[in-house]
Design a protein around this motif. Structure first.
Motif: not given
Length: 328
Positions: A156, A180, A201, A204, A221, A227, A230-231
């Motif tokens: 991310t 992402s 992105r 997420f 991340d 974010t 969600n990952v």
């Protein structure tokens, strides 16, 4: 020289002041090694410190900058001698100890890492704390058992400093990297670094489910908050995610479901107080596992005088890859 140029943050009537000014060596803090700095860089934390968007600076006046590469000028530490080429990052530089946006620094010898033999000072700061953090994240994922055979990995904040280096390293190691980003115009840039797929992105940023469809074997991340939550919900059984940033916020609106129902591991990455042995291992890995051509492609350069005006861009998500600061 008894004085040298430095970017100094000081208290002001409202907030803080930041300026490029002369700094006197007599005002150095304790340390047993004096280094002539050749290059530094701009990391997210530097942007926060210079803009005052977060209370990074803990003493005033403070020379900003959390990392540097340079040449030892004086040393009373038996491990270092004049002429040694060194790297320093973390340990409170730019926060509690006078930092890197200066022509000189005085630090503790135990904070220094020897510059890898095949790496220039400029390349080291093209890596910088962001890239070193990316390498620590990769090492943590490997220690958790992640291998390319286990499936795709998500990165991310992929167009930023940590993300760009992470994409380059993971792809070189054979991983299928999903990048992402909120800047889909950077898709070609990310694919050139090695991303197999680039996604928005927005995927997420929606409401977090306790468990979502299993998509990734692991990830790195640098965003945090929704974010990261969600990952985690999308990580496959037995997977691992390395958390190393908070660009999206310090909160984590998740549940225990990914951890107790899928055995997912959340790996915290600290680059500031990381033990010296792990730092040396990370820089050794960066020397061999990071494609220098890709590093050059993600790097731009500015002079010390341009740091102050550039700082807002990095916390606003307006910087691609890495920025090297030529101290000059």
């Amino acid at each position: 020289m008894s004085t040298f140029k430095a970017i100094v943050i000081d208290k002001a009537e409202t907030g803080q002041s930041v300026s490029l000014k002369d700094f006197d060596e007599k005002d150095f803090m304790d340390g047993d090694v004096t280094v002539r700095i050749e290059y530094s860089t701009i990391n997210y934390k530097d942007g926060l410190a210079i803009t005052g968007k977060a209370p990074v600076v803990r003493r005033f006046p403070m020379i900003a900058g959390v990392d540097f590469a340079g040449i030892v000028e004086q040393s009373s530490d038996r491990n270092w001698k004049p002429g040694d080429r060194v790297i320093c990052n973390g340990w409170g530089l730019g926060e509690t100890h006078l930092g890197a946006y200066a022509q000189k620094a005085r630090v503790k010898g135990g904070w220094l890492v020897r510059l890898p033999a095949t790496m220039s000072a400029r390349e080291a700061m093209a890596v910088g704390t962001a890239g070193y953090t990316a390498m620590l994240s990769v090492m943590a994922l490997e220690q958790a058992g992640l291998t390319p055979a286990k499936g795709p990995v998500i990165v991310t904040g992929a167009a930023g400093g940590v993300g760009s280096v992470a994409v380059a390293i993971l792809s070189r190691l054979g991983y299928q990297v999903v990048a992402s980003t909120g800047r889909m115009q950077e898709a070609d840039y990310l694919k050139d670094l090695g991303a197999a797929e680039v996604i928005d992105r927005k995927e997420f940023q929606g409401p977090v489910k306790p468990l979502a469809k299993e998509r990734f074997a692991g990830g790195i991340d640098s965003v945090g908050s929704t974010t990261l939550a969600n990952v985690l919900s999308m990580t496959r059984y037995g997977g691992a995610v390395a958390a190393c940033g908070l660009a999206g916020g310090m909160d984590l609106p998740t549940s225990v479901a990914p951890f107790i129902l899928r055995g997912v591991s959340l790996l915290g990455i600290d680059s500031v107080m990381c033990p010296i042995e792990k730092r040396i291992a990370a820089w050794n890995r960066l020397e061999t596992d990071l494609d220098r051509r890709k590093l050059a492609a993600m790097t731009s350069e500015i002079p010390l005088a341009a740091v102050i005006e550039k700082a807002p861009a990095i916390i606003g998500g307006g910087v691609r890859g890495r920025i090297v600061v030529n101290i000059g």
